[in-house]
Design an enzyme around this catalytic site. Structure first.
Site, short mmCIF file in Angstrom:
data_model
loop_
_atom_site.label_atom_id
_atom_site.label_comp_id
_atom_site.label_asym_id
_atom_site.label_seq_id
_atom_site.Cartn_x
_atom_site.Cartn_y
_atom_site.Cartn_z
N THR A 10 -9.44 -1.74 5.73
CA THR A 10 -8.35 -1.84 6.70
C THR A 10 -6.98 -1.99 6.05
OG1 THR A 10 -9.86 -2.86 8.30
CG2 THR A 10 -7.51 -3.13 8.68
N GLU A 112 2.51 -11.54 -1.67
CA GLU A 112 3.04 -11.72 -0.33
C GLU A 112 1.96 -11.54 0.75
OE1 GLU A 112 5.14 -12.95 2.34
OE2 GLU A 112 6.55 -12.38 0.77
N GLY A 117 -0.01 -12.63 6.73
CA GLY A 117 -0.05 -11.26 7.22
C GLY A 117 1.27 -10.56 7.03
N GLY A 170 -12.42 -6.91 16.64
CA GLY A 170 -12.11 -6.76 15.23
C GLY A 170 -11.28 -7.89 14.66
N GLU A 173 -14.88 -11.35 11.69
CA GLU A 173 -15.94 -10.64 10.97
C GLU A 173 -17.30 -10.95 11.60
OE1 GLU A 173 -15.30 -8.56 8.56
OE2 GLU A 173 -13.18 -9.04 8.24
N LYS A 188 -4.90 -19.95 1.69
CA LYS A 188 -3.48 -19.68 1.96
C LYS A 188 -2.63 -20.93 1.75
CE LYS A 188 -4.66 -16.09 5.34
NZ LYS A 188 -4.73 -15.73 6.77
N GLY A 285 -4.20 -7.79 10.22
CA GLY A 285 -4.22 -6.39 10.65
C GLY A 285 -3.81 -5.47 9.53
#
Length: 381
Positions: A10, A112, A117, A170, A173, A188, A285
């Protein structure tokens, strides 16, 4: 600039879609694992084709996991190739080693896309920390858990039902453990705190508790108190010490964070002169994360990339504290001593406890001792 992609899932597909509209960037090689999915001439099954190609300037790593991601990153850096990664697990585990090897080989290592995200979170942490002493950071940094908590709160649904929908969309998982147990957000948190405090914050030093055990009954209790539950990463620096934790928190329903819904993220930092900054956006995403990777690529090409510095040494301390909500079916005064209880309510087969002010580290000791594996905690903010 010639670029190689490690993986074509993805995230790398998002990078590919963005860069194909930018002719100054050429995706020369794409590493894939399955020969049946080789449908472009640029695709290869061998990392050697990338490592030994001296015309490749930069490698994007998004295969996930620790191995062989670690080996691919180190080999790329030693081959004098810049590396941009979205792999928060491998960065949190080997951050200092990657930074050191990149510096030795005069190339950039950029992260980054690991945290937030599409939010420009890491770069803003770096910008602020050039001038300011960043003393704290916190926020919603996992889109899956936030989607689940938002749906349970706003649609009065059970955890299992919402998780199933998240998987169908989606957002989650097939094995959602990393998201709902807090592993993803802990990685993170370690990366963000390390950059903010300019000192390696070891991921193993961060206590965590996820949302796997939250129930509709918990949500209803929170709503009756005008509270909303979110899963937070939280890190604090005081003098030469730091503390960090990942756990559910309870927020007044009118706060900004309480109203961040769906799979969105919000991050917060506090600097000495800049004060408070909040950043909001898509937390996951292909295109948002791909955008973050491409931003790093552009910064490297245009010589605008910040070097990551972990030149300070901070000690782990117990700093973060608060009052806690505990819902459990097993009460043992040795595990939850009476002197920390401010309020207790027997509800059917469960007991709800509100503690007095207590160190987060002490609550996590209770967590590990509690025989009730379905209990839930959250810290009042």
């Amino acid at each position: 600039m010639n670029i190689a992609l490690l993986g074509f899932g993805t995230v790398c597909k998002g990078v590919y879609e963005i860069l194909k509209e930018m002719p100054e960037y050429n995706i020369k090689r794409i590493l894939i694992r399955n020969p049946d999915k080789k449908y472009m001439d640029s695709m290869t099954l061998s990392f050697d084709d990338i490592e030994n190609d001296h015309t490749i300037d930069l490698v994007v790593e998004a295969i996930g996991g620790l191995h062989p991601a670690k080996e691919y990153i180190l080999a790329s850096l030693k081959a004098k190739k810049h590396v941009v990664t979205a792999n928060k697990a491998v960065v949190a585990k080997y951050f200092d080693e990657f930074i050191s090897v990149a510096k030795e080989n005069n190339v950039k290592f950029m992260v980054e896309a690991t945290s937030g995200g599409g939010i420009p979170w890491i770069k803003n942490l770096q910008r602020v920390s050039r001038i300011d002493d960043v003393s704290s950071l916190y926020g919603i940094m996992n889109g899956t858990s936030n989607y689940i908590l938002s749906a349970m709160t706003n649609e009065n649904k059970d955890f299992d039902d919402v998780l199933k929908i998240a998987q169908e969309l989606g957002y989650a998982e097939s094995d959602p453990s990393a998201d709902i147990d807090g592993d993803d957000i802990r990685n993170k948190c370690a990366i963000s705190a390390s950059i903010a405090f300019k000192s390696l914050v070891c991921v193993d030093n961060i206590n965590q508790f996820g949302i796997r055990n939250i129930t509709k009954a918990d949500i209803n209790w929170f709503q009756n108190q005008n509270l909303v539950c979110k899963l937070f990463a939280n890190a604090i620096k005081e003098n030469n010490c730091y503390d960090a934790v990942v756990e559910p928190v309870l927020l007044n329903k009118n706060t900004i964070e309480a109203n961040v819904s769906q799979n969105y993220n919000i991050t917060h930092l506090f600097g000495k002169t800049i004060g408070e900054i909040k950043l909001f956006g898509q937390g996951a995403g292909g295109l948002p994360t791909g955008n973050a990777i491409v931003q790093d690529i552009i910064d490297i090409k245009e010589n605008q990339a910040f070097d990551i510095s972990l030149n300070k040494t901070l000690s782990k301390a117990n700093i973060i504290s608060g009052k806690y909500y505990i819902r459990t079916s097993s009460i043992d005064s040795k595990i939850i001593p009476n002197n920390i209880i401010e309020y207790k309510d027997e509800t059917h087969s469960n007991t709800i406890i509100i503690t007095k002010e207590i160190l987060s580290s002490d609550i996590h000791k209770i967590i590990h001792q509690n025989p009730d594996k379905k209990f839930f905690i959250a810290r009042f903010i």
